[in-house]
Design a protein around this motif. Structure first.
Motif, PDB file in Angstrom:
ATOM      1  N   UNK A  80      22.172  -0.291  -1.612  1.00 20.75           N
ATOM      2  CA  UNK A  80      23.276   0.631  -1.366  1.00 20.75           C
ATOM      3  C   UNK A  80      23.270   1.012   0.103  1.00 20.75           C
ATOM      4  N   UNK A  81      24.449   1.147   0.663  1.00 23.37           N
ATOM      5  CA  UNK A  81      24.557   1.658   2.023  1.00 23.37           C
ATOM      6  C   UNK A  81      24.090   3.108   2.053  1.00 23.37           C
ATOM      7  N   UNK A  82      23.357   3.468   3.112  1.00 21.08           N
ATOM      8  CA  UNK A  82      22.900   4.845   3.238  1.00 21.08           C
ATOM      9  C   UNK A  82      24.066   5.825   3.351  1.00 21.08           C
ATOM     10  N   UNK A  83      25.237   5.330   3.718  1.00 21.75           N
ATOM     11  CA  UNK A  83      26.409   6.206   3.733  1.00 21.75           C
ATOM     12  C   UNK A  83      26.800   6.618   2.323  1.00 21.75           C
ATOM     13  N   UNK A  84      26.417   5.797   1.336  1.00 25.62           N
ATOM     14  CA  UNK A  84      26.802   6.057  -0.046  1.00 25.62           C
ATOM     15  C   UNK A  84      25.667   6.582  -0.908  1.00 25.62           C
ATOM     16  N   UNK A  85      24.483   6.791  -0.344  1.00 28.91           N
ATOM     17  CA  UNK A  85      23.384   7.373  -1.116  1.00 28.91           C
ATOM     18  C   UNK A  85      22.592   8.283  -0.193  1.00 28.91           C
ATOM     19  N   UNK A  86      22.917   9.556  -0.256  1.00 24.72           N
ATOM     20  CA  UNK A  86      22.278  10.552   0.594  1.00 24.72           C
ATOM     21  C   UNK A  86      21.357  11.433  -0.236  1.00 24.72           C
ATOM     22  N   UNK A  87      20.574  12.227   0.442  1.00 22.38           N
ATOM     23  CA  UNK A  87      19.606  13.100  -0.215  1.00 22.38           C
ATOM     24  C   UNK A  87      20.278  13.928  -1.299  1.00 22.38           C
ATOM     25  N   UNK A  88      19.653  13.954  -2.483  1.00 19.25           N
ATOM     26  CA  UNK A  88      20.225  14.661  -3.621  1.00 19.25           C
ATOM     27  C   UNK A  88      21.166  13.818  -4.438  1.00 19.25           C
ATOM     28  N   UNK A  89      21.153  12.498  -4.194  1.00 19.74           N
ATOM     29  CA  UNK A  89      22.100  11.562  -4.850  1.00 19.74           C
ATOM     30  C   UNK A  89      23.526  12.077  -4.699  1.00 19.74           C
TER      31      UNK A  89
END
Length: 606
Positions: A80-89
């Protein structure tokens, strides 16, 4: 050996001697440039200043998911791109909560989310990934950012919302919910199935594009909502290369053989079908490879004696007719590409994207409110004309005729109508409902020669990244439920919607017009279908949270009284509206109304 020493060797001939001299010159040149080379190297590598972050190399996180369905195989690693999976889901469009209070998944020290099935964090990741993937896939096909139906950028996903063989989309609470259920001591999770997650996400996506579909008690919109969920699940599966290759190995390139891509949620439905405890239930194993054909409304009943193989009026059942046609189109387009000497693996990808673009375009240029599957078939033909200049019309015509959705004469008349649209051009500025209404009144209605039976009200205006512009308008009619079979709901009103969609190309010229008003036949069918919902206990008169997640029934409608004062209400102005939750039970128990009331009272007494 010293570089300057000459080994004992035969005297070279002229050609070898020439090569030998060139080599010596290159060696001497290299030795003479060693100081410059070392200076250059020291300038480029001897520094303690931090290098800039190569974002492209660090933009991905590894995750573990079930591709398609646990029935298909073991979990696999995806990115997944980090733009689409950030801290806290969390990302710009989706966020995760956990109804059982489990800690939300955190990345490991390398930034990855490598959780295995059996942990609540795996369920969180699996639902988060496929919800996001499904939305992004449809945005690519629509060529624009797709809104939710509610005024919030994010939808909430809860993989542990309750204990039932059920999953749902809840517009009111802005969420997707996934249940667990236990059979014979084994617990199964709907959150594990990519099919189910993408199906529920599709309800939310379609509700954002055409919110009036989810306001309808009509067979077409209700069943198409379910069909869109199943078509979406197939498209998501066809984006996974490991599944595509497995599909080809399974079918040897004959996509008309039964396969796991054409079947939705194989694991859970297969388990339920084989359980003695489920023999009194209706388990819809929704296989897109089916022989279902259109039958007139009057020849259908709500629950056929053999619902797995017979067409009925229940929305999950009836949806399989259009899903089957869609899969036929996909398989035929695959064969079309393969006949051009395209490798089958590549032909699948080409066919997948073709039917993906056709699906989203058909929805956006098609009906606004009530419609039949025949209307949606016409929308597909219009989408093919707009996107592909009619390239796939022979395939669409063949499938829709075989499924009984359109006749040859209807197809010819519709294509003639599409090819003879008047020259209507979109003004440069349609930036208000008033401007849209005036454009409709002054240009569209006269030139299209529309005979309106009710006022058309502007709904939306937007343009996608390809330059296509869309204007939508809706109309409404009110019907009243009259007859003893409506029981305590007799006299209640239902609002029924129709509308007009206009599509313009990048040059602002009209290229599609789809007018579908509310027909008398729509009112007749809704009258009969609503009676079936009441008879089966699927209309409720409150929206308490214990009903929303009710384990005994999955309501379809909500009774809304019209209050004159805080204590009194006006029965003649009461309304029935669609329940704000679309339930997708893996099995479907259809209780009679009296049984439902007894179950409800039992829960209250507890």
């Amino acid at each position: 050996m010293n570089m300057d020493e000459q080994p004992d060797m035969p005297v070279p001939d002229d050609e070898a001697n020439s090569v030998h001299k060139r080599l010596r010159r290159l060696q001497e040149h290299s030795r003479s440039n060693i100081p410059a080379m070392m200076a250059h190297r020291s300038m480029s590598t001897f520094t303690l200043q931090p290098d800039p972050m190569p974002h492209e190399a660090f933009d991905l996180a590894l995750i573990i998911v079930y591709p398609q369905d646990p029935f298909v195989g073991e979990p696999e690693v995806r990115t997944m791109s980090l733009k689409d999976i950030k801290s806290g889901l969390l990302n710009s469009r989706v966020k995760v909560q956990d109804g059982r209070g489990h800690e939300i998944a955190r990345p490991d020290e390398d930034g990855n989310y490598l959780f295995w099935p059996g942990t609540p964090q795996f369920d969180q990741i699996n639902t988060f990934y496929y919800t996001t993937f499904t939305l992004r896939m449809h945005e690519r096909y629509a060529r624009r950012a797709l809104p939710w139906s509610f005024p919030s950028p994010r939808i909430t996903v809860d993989p542990h919302v309750g204990d039932d063989a059920n999953a749902f989309y809840n517009e009111q609470d802005r969420m997707l919910g996934f249940h667990n259920f236990t059979l014979d001591g084994v617990t199964y999770s709907t959150a594990h199935s990519a099919d189910i997650v993408s199906h529920e996400t599709a309800h939310a996506v379609l509700d954002g594009i055409r919110d009036l579909f989810n306001e309808s008690f009509g067979l077409g919109p209700m069943a198409f909502h379910e069909s869109f969920g199943d078509m979406t699940a197939m498209l998501v599966a066809l984006h996974d290369d490991s599944l595509v290759r497995r599909l080809l190995d399974w079918t040897k390139g004959n996509l008309r053989l039964d396969n796991f891509v054409a079947t939705v949620a194989e694991q859970l439905t297969g388990i339920l079908l084989n359980k003695a405890a489920m023999r009194t239930q209706t388990v819809y194993l929704r296989n897109a490879i089916n022989g279902l054909r259109f039958k007139p409304f009057n020849e259908l009943i709500y629950t056929p004696s053999d619902p797995e193989f017979e067409l009925g009026l229940q929305s999950h059942n009836y949806s399989r007719l259009f899903t089957g046609a869609y899969y036929d189109i996909f398989a035929d387009i695959h064969d079309f590409f393969e006949a051009q000497n395209m490798p089958s693996h590549v032909a699948i990808y080409r066919a997948r994207d073709t039917v993906g673009y056709l699906l989203l375009s058909a929805i956006e240029l098609g009906p606004v409110g009530e419609f039949s599957f025949a209307d949606m078939a016409r929308a597909f033909i219009a989408a093919d004309k707009v996107l592909y200049s009619g390239r796939y019309l022979p395939i669409l015509a063949k499938v829709f005729k075989q499924r009984g959705l359109l006749t040859q004469a209807e197809i010819e008349n519709w294509t003639l109508e599409l090819n003879s649209l008047p020259a209507i051009y979109l003004p440069e500025a349609i930036n208000s409902g008033m401007a849209s209404a005036l454009f409709l009144e002054n240009e569209v209605i006269p030139k299209l020669n529309l005979h309106l039976d009710s006022e058309l009200i502007p709904t939306s205006a937007y343009r996608n990244a390809a330059g296509y512009a869309f204007l939508t308008y809706f109309s409404s009619r009110r019907m009243r439920l009259t007859g003893e079979h409506f029981k305590e709901f007799e006299g209640t009103n239902i609002d029924v919607f129709g509308g007009l969609t206009l599509m313009f190309n990048a040059a602002n010229k009209l290229c599609s017009a789809f007018y579908r008003p509310v027909l008398d036949e729509d009112l007749r069918q809704i009258n009969l279908l609503t009676g079936e919902l009441i008879r089966n206990g699927l209309i409720v008169n409150n929206i308490q949270s214990d009903i929303v997640y009710h384990r005994y029934s999955t309501p379809e409608g909500l009774y809304v009284p019209k209050f004159v004062t805080d204590e009194q209400f006006s029965p003649e102005n009461a309304r029935l509206v669609k329940y704000p939750v679309i339930f997708d039970p893996v099995y479907d128990k259809v209780p009679y109304f009296s049984d439902y009331l007894r179950g409800l009272m039992h829960r209250k007494n507890d």
